[in-house]
Design a protein around this motif. Structure first.
Motif, PDB file in Angstrom:
ATOM      1  N   GLU A 688     -62.839  -2.612   3.232  1.00 18.52           N
ATOM      2  CA  GLU A 688     -62.196  -2.246   3.894  1.00 18.52           C
ATOM      3  C   GLU A 688     -63.513  -2.129   4.510  1.00 18.52           C
ATOM      4  N   GLU A 689     -64.885  -2.421   4.915  1.00 16.42           N
ATOM      5  CA  GLU A 689     -65.627  -3.234   5.693  1.00 16.42           C
ATOM      6  C   GLU A 689     -65.584  -4.759   6.024  1.00 16.42           C
ATOM      7  N   ARG A 690     -65.336  -5.201   4.900  1.00 16.90           N
ATOM      8  CA  ARG A 690     -64.737  -7.270   5.463  1.00 16.90           C
ATOM      9  C   ARG A 690     -63.902  -6.954   6.031  1.00 16.90           C
ATOM     10  N   LYS A 695     -62.414  -8.148  12.070  1.00 18.38           N
ATOM     11  CA  LYS A 695     -61.255  -7.807  12.972  1.00 18.38           C
ATOM     12  C   LYS A 695     -62.412  -8.369  14.107  1.00 18.38           C
ATOM     13  N   TRP A 696     -64.236  -7.146  13.944  1.00 18.06           N
ATOM     14  CA  TRP A 696     -64.909  -7.435  15.384  1.00 18.06           C
ATOM     15  C   TRP A 696     -64.997  -9.132  15.639  1.00 18.06           C
ATOM     16  N   LEU A 697     -64.634 -10.059  14.835  1.00 18.15           N
ATOM     17  CA  LEU A 697     -65.378 -11.342  14.309  1.00 18.15           C
ATOM     18  C   LEU A 697     -64.614 -12.107  15.468  1.00 18.15           C
ATOM     19  N   LYS A 698     -62.351 -11.437  15.110  1.00 14.26           N
ATOM     20  CA  LYS A 698     -61.444 -12.098  15.681  1.00 14.26           C
ATOM     21  C   LYS A 698     -61.911 -11.902  17.019  1.00 14.26           C
ATOM     22  N   GLU A 699     -62.076 -10.428  17.279  1.00 14.85           N
ATOM     23  CA  GLU A 699     -62.210  -9.709  18.882  1.00 14.85           C
ATOM     24  C   GLU A 699     -62.872 -10.683  19.835  1.00 14.85           C
TER      25      GLU A 699
ATOM     26  N   GLU B  13     -74.037  -3.533  23.533  1.00 12.73           N
ATOM     27  CA  GLU B  13     -72.587  -3.286  23.639  1.00 12.73           C
ATOM     28  C   GLU B  13     -72.754  -2.954  22.404  1.00 12.73           C
ATOM     29  N   ALA B  14     -71.289  -2.451  21.881  1.00 12.24           N
ATOM     30  CA  ALA B  14     -71.014  -2.398  20.381  1.00 12.24           C
ATOM     31  C   ALA B  14     -70.395  -3.636  19.475  1.00 12.24           C
ATOM     32  N   ASN B  15     -70.290  -4.249  20.626  1.00  7.85           N
ATOM     33  CA  ASN B  15     -69.532  -5.629  19.562  1.00  7.85           C
ATOM     34  C   ASN B  15     -71.329  -6.396  19.624  1.00  7.85           C
ATOM     35  N   ARG B  16     -72.146  -5.977  19.402  1.00  2.60           N
ATOM     36  CA  ARG B  16     -73.629  -6.109  20.205  1.00  2.60           C
ATOM     37  C   ARG B  16     -74.371  -6.799  18.566  1.00  2.60           C
ATOM     38  N   MET B  17     -74.532  -7.814  17.761  1.00  2.00           N
ATOM     39  CA  MET B  17     -75.206  -7.698  16.381  1.00  2.00           C
ATOM     40  C   MET B  17     -76.160  -7.107  16.347  1.00  2.00           C
ATOM     41  N   GLU B  80     -72.804  18.308  15.155  1.00  4.81           N
ATOM     42  CA  GLU B  80     -71.741  17.569  14.215  1.00  4.81           C
ATOM     43  C   GLU B  80     -71.971  16.214  15.078  1.00  4.81           C
ATOM     44  N   ILE B  81     -71.799  15.585  13.915  1.00  4.32           N
ATOM     45  CA  ILE B  81     -72.757  13.744  14.124  1.00  4.32           C
ATOM     46  C   ILE B  81     -71.286  13.586  12.704  1.00  4.32           C
ATOM     47  N   SER B  82     -70.264  12.742  13.734  1.00  5.45           N
ATOM     48  CA  SER B  82     -69.332  11.901  12.884  1.00  5.45           C
ATOM     49  C   SER B  82     -69.803  10.375  13.680  1.00  5.45           C
ATOM     50  N   CYS B  83     -70.045  10.452  12.044  1.00  7.26           N
ATOM     51  CA  CYS B  83     -69.883   8.775  12.016  1.00  7.26           C
ATOM     52  C   CYS B  83     -69.636   7.802  11.321  1.00  7.26           C
ATOM     53  N   ASN B  84     -69.599   6.956  12.153  1.00  6.72           N
ATOM     54  CA  ASN B  84     -68.691   5.103  11.869  1.00  6.72           C
ATOM     55  C   ASN B  84     -69.444   3.789  12.091  1.00  6.72           C
ATOM     56  N   VAL B  85     -69.141   3.420  10.262  1.00  7.99           N
ATOM     57  CA  VAL B  85     -70.063   2.547  10.337  1.00  7.99           C
ATOM     58  C   VAL B  85     -69.430   1.107  10.677  1.00  7.99           C
ATOM     59  N   ASP B  86     -70.672   1.000  11.935  1.00  6.15           N
ATOM     60  CA  ASP B  86     -71.155  -0.382  12.439  1.00  6.15           C
ATOM     61  C   ASP B  86     -71.326  -1.555  11.656  1.00  6.15           C
ATOM     62  N   VAL B  87     -69.893  -2.262  11.218  1.00  6.84           N
ATOM     63  CA  VAL B  87     -70.671  -3.270  10.198  1.00  6.84           C
ATOM     64  C   VAL B  87     -71.087  -4.796  10.905  1.00  6.84           C
ATOM     65  N   ILE B  88     -71.347  -4.624  12.465  1.00  7.10           N
ATOM     66  CA  ILE B  88     -71.233  -6.219  12.964  1.00  7.10           C
ATOM     67  C   ILE B  88     -72.555  -6.104  12.668  1.00  7.10           C
ATOM     68  N   SER B  89     -73.135  -4.468  12.844  1.00  9.62           N
ATOM     69  CA  SER B  89     -74.914  -5.237  13.191  1.00  9.62           C
ATOM     70  C   SER B  89     -75.681  -4.407  11.704  1.00  9.62           C
ATOM     71  N   THR B  90     -74.244  -3.914  10.364  1.00  8.17           N
ATOM     72  CA  THR B  90     -75.241  -3.745   8.899  1.00  8.17           C
ATOM     73  C   THR B  90     -75.285  -4.939   8.127  1.00  8.17           C
TER      74      THR B  90
END
Lengths: 703, 154
Positions: A688-690, A695-699, B13-17, B80-90
């Motif tokens: 799912e993360e992949r 998705k992020w990379l393409k955006e 920014e959210a999309n900054r690595m 309440e803290i709702s978390c969404n994984v930041d895959v780009i930074s992780t």
């Protein structure tokens, strides 16, 4: 009819360990001047004959115990040839076996081997280029008979020639060979699929009946296709270079060309090698005569044939020779290779043995279609043409004067003088018959000769009037540099436009891409892009016709035609025709204007470069001009460049980045980075993360 | 299972690595799971008197992940803290080591300005320039006007 197969078979102890170290034997016979040797060459057993006196080796030889070679005939080739006729003649015979020879045509001789009255085999050889020859017979312990022929030059050097077998073979094991029922194979792909060898027209009934020749009158054989000619298959082969020429499914075969030079006539041979798809060599065919080149000898045409016997699971390469002199096709089936090769070829043919349909000739099925750009096409230099040399001004029929203002006035006075008018009345009905035209051109030639003004036979007292001797002139109209402004796609069509104004000719559009990105510059420009445009006018001074030639980096690229000059009336008649000419010239003189985008719909989002500049209309800056009207227009040529304005986006690399289309690891990029595709399989994460990562990379992410 | 939740104020920014954070503002809370917890989108409830309204990011070392955090007050001292994984930074390291065909980039040396992918903006006004053909530094012309008189014979 039985066919013997195989080759001369020796006791193995006499086979050399390598092709470089053959074991030699001497023959036993009447002549002590020759040696016969055997050895392995490219994995095959071959035999040579050499002159003992010239042989470079002088070892002690071993005799072959169970095979006896005998030189039965030798001598001068020419003498031997002259003794032959077109009727077969016996040249050797031991009572049981007989070898006959006859002339086919030119130096082509056919040897025929008979056992009793039964023809075993024919072999056609060329007697040319050498001086001596021998025929050798061999007989094994079972009295099987074989014969071979060799020819060589006696020039004192080592001469070792291969034996050419023209008899069946010694079958030392005394096993009768199998008989086959041959069928012609349907077809193979040749030349990257661009043609098929349609071999199905070979008459099956004629194969294998022991009749090695059939005539074209035989209803059982049809015309063989030209694609099957060895000459055609090997048309583009380089000498000695192995190249792929045939396909059967994913298996393929190569051909190698070898030319043997003769006296006047060369012989071209082809050797085929059959490979499996795994590029494992299956086997090598015998060397097949393709055709002759040069000389007076009529060349046979050899066709490639593939025959097979499914029941016996064998197949053979059958080089079918067409002799135009006798109009016969000859099969060469008696020279079948070893059984192992017959089986190998059959296996080779089984791989997806259909050949490609004619409708898809370019799909080989085993290679990429395209994707490999070829080497850049070499350019041809398009130079300018020389000036025409025939002008008609030096023949005395007409003279073109180049008077100045004072001289024109003096000429007018002379023409209207009583003396001249009286003489004109004697010889001509119309004054204008002598004065052909008076006009003004925007051009003054350099260094004209002068003479006294004369019209018809009337000589005036006006001296030193220049006159024109050359009708055509090339005039250098200068040059201009065109350099890119943005060093990006914005410098190219359709965003940037270039028009040229040509005095006396009008306005025309030029190809921006060719100017901005030339294949060759003239060496005067500061950057690798852009071009220098040079303009030359070629003027016909007699008619005022101009051809404007535009050179881009010294290469002629454009030519436009027009007319300059203003006529002056001499009589009422000439004035009337002059006015009429002006009216006609104004109708429909074309100027080339790029219309691009005029009919394209304007997008609401017109800020994007792709839409804005491409849809801007082109404006006509010059109307129809020609002749007299062109004399009133600007006389300076110039170009008009329309290019877009692009605002500078501060830190664009952070927001949108720039076009890239390069492949590398993402760590080598920076700023806003957006991928087309990425390989992220190596990241240790959930699927799912992949998916999210992609998705992020393409955006687009900021690295 | 006891885990540590580090809340941070993300300034990027959210999309900054590689994210940057407000200095000296991190808050760390430790607690235990009371039930199932999603690895990619965990939700926590934290009891604290701290003002968490400015926080938008968190790190959970036990999960080896970084998250965007959405915080809302659900009661007195309850957040309440709702978390969404930041895959780009992780997974920044792994992503940087991955190969890709890149459409756009800001990296000098990897740019091809001759490809038009429609992102460059241009103004409505064109720039139109005129350039004369010159010979020896001067505007080129055909020459000066001259008379020409064509006669028979002569």
């Amino acid at each position: 009819m039985e066919l013997y197969k195989g080759k001369y078979k020796f006791d193995d102890t006499f086979i050399g360990s390598s092709a470089l170290d053959p074991s030699y034997i001497t023959y036993s016979g009447v002549n002590d001047d020759y040696t016969i040797s055997s050895g392995l060459q490219n994995g095959e057993l071959v035999y040579w004959i050499g002159q003992k006196s010239g042989v470079h080796r002088d070892e002690t030889y071993n005799y072959v115990s169970n095979t006896i070679f005998e030189i039965v005939r030798d001598g001068n080739i020419t003498s031997f040839y002259n003794s032959l006729t077109t009727t077969p003649q016996t040249i050797i015979s031991n009572g049981e076996w007989t070898v006959k020879a006859k002339i086919e045509s030119g130096f082509v001789v056919t040897f025929s081997a008979y056992k009793g009255d039964t023809l075993i085999i024919n072999e056609t050889l060329i007697l040319q280029g050498f001086s001596n020859w021998v025929i050798i017979t061999a007989k094994d312990e079972n009295n099987h008979f074989g014969a071979a022929y060799a020819q060589f030059q006696t020039n004192g050097y080592t001469n070792v020639q291969p034996l050419k077998s023209f008899s069946g073979v010694l079958n030392a094991n005394n096993i009768e060979p199998p008989s086959y029922v041959w069928t012609s194979f349907e077809g193979l792909n040749g030349n990257s699929g661009n043609y098929q060898l349609d071999l199905s027209k070979i008459a099956d009934e004629a194969i294998g009946d022991g009749t090695p020749e059939v005539t074209t009158n035989d209803a059982s054989i049809f015309t063989l296709p030209a694609q099957a000619k060895l000459r055609r298959i090997g048309a583009n082969l380089q000498e000695g270079v192995e190249q792929t020429v045939l396909w059967c499914g994913d298996n393929y075969a190569t051909a190698t060309r070898r030319t043997v030079e003769g006296v006047g006539t060369n012989i071209v041979y082809l050797t085929f090698k059959f490979y499996y798809r795994s590029e494992v060599l299956a086997f090598t065919s015998p060397e097949l005569v393709s055709h002759y080149e040069g000389g007076d000898v009529v060349s046979p045409e050899t066709y490639l044939g593939i025959i097979y016997d499914d029941e016996m699971q064998v197949a053979a390469v059958d080089a079918i020779t067409y002799n135009p002199a006798t109009d016969t096709y000859k099969y060469n089936l008696a020279t079948l290779p070893a059984e192992q090769q017959l089986q190998q070829l059959w296996v080779w043919l089984q791989d997806n043995g259909e050949y490609h349909e004619q409708g898809n000739p370019y799909d080989t099925g085993s290679e990429d279609n395209g994707g490999e750009p070829g080497t850049p096409r070499p350019q041809d230099s398009i130079g300018d043409s020389p000036l025409p040399t025939i002008s008609g001004l030096n023949m005395g029929i007409v003279t073109l004067y180049h008077p100045d203002d004072t001289e024109v006035a003096a000429i007018s006075q002379f023409l209207w003088s009583d003396n001249v008018l009286d003489n004109f009345k004697k010889y001509f009905n119309n004054f204008a018959d002598n004065i052909l035209s008076l006009y003004v051109l925007p051009f003054t030639p350099d260094s004209l000769p002068t003479k006294t003004f004369k019209v018809g036979n009337m000589t005036s007292e006006i001296t030193g009037v220049e006159y024109v001797t050359s009708r055509y002139y090339d005039i250098d109209m200068g040059s201009v540099e065109v350099l890119p402004r943005w060093d990006s796609y914005l410098d190219y069509s359709p965003y940037t436009k270039i028009e040229i104004y040509l005095p006396y000719l009008g306005s025309h559009s030029l190809d921006v891409d060719e100017i901005m990105s030339p294949t060759k510059q003239d060496g005067t420009l500061p950057t690798g892009q852009g071009s220098r445009l040079k303009l030359t006018y070629r003027l016909d001074i007699l008619t005022g016709v101009i051809v404007a030639k535009i050179f881009i980096n010294n290469e002629l690229r454009y030519q436009f035609e027009g007319k300059c000059g203003a006529s002056l009336p001499l009589t009422g008649q000439t004035y009337a025709s002059m006015v009429q000419g002006i009216v006609q010239a104004g109708a429909g003189l074309a100027t080339t204007i790029a219309t691009g985008g005029l009919t394209a719909p304007l997008s609401a989002a017109a800020a994007v470069a792709g839409t804005v500049n491409a849809t801007k209309p082109s404006i006509e800056r010059v109307g129809n001009i020609s002749g007299e009207a062109s004399m009133l227009c600007s006389k300076i040529p110039y170009i008009t460049i329309s290019s877009p304005s692009k605002p500078y986006l501060d830190e664009q690399e952070k927001y949108t980045g720039y076009p890239s289309y390069k492949a590398a690891t993402l760590g080598s990029f920076s700023g806003f980075t957006q991928v087309v595709e990425a390989h992220v399989e190596g990241i240790s994460c959930t699927e799912e993360e992949r998916t999210l990562i992609l998705k992020w990379l393409k955006e687009g992410v900021i690295i | 299972m006891s885990i540590e939740l580090k809340l941070r104020k993300n300034l990027s920014e959210a999309n900054r690595m590689t994210k940057s954070f407000a200095a000296n503002t991190d808050k760390t809370y430790t607690g235990n799971f009371r039930g199932e917890m999603s690895l990619l989108n965990p939700v926590f409830v934290v009891e604290t008197t701290d003002d968490l309204t400015q926080y938008n990011y968190c790190e959970i070392a036990a999960f080896n992940r970084l998250y965007f955090a959405t915080i809302r007050a659900v009661g007195y001292k309850l957040w309440e803290i709702s978390c969404n994984v930041d895959v780009i930074s992780t997974y920044a390291t792994g992503i940087k080591a991955s190969e890709a065909l890149v459409r756009r980039t800001g990296k000098t040396g990897k740019i091809n300005y001759y490809i038009n992918d429609g992102v460059f903006y241009t103004e409505q006004r064109e720039v139109i320039t005129h350039h004369t053909f010159k010979k020896n530094g001067q505007n080129a012309t055909l020459g000066t006007d001259s008379y020409y008189l064509l006669v028979a014979g002569g």
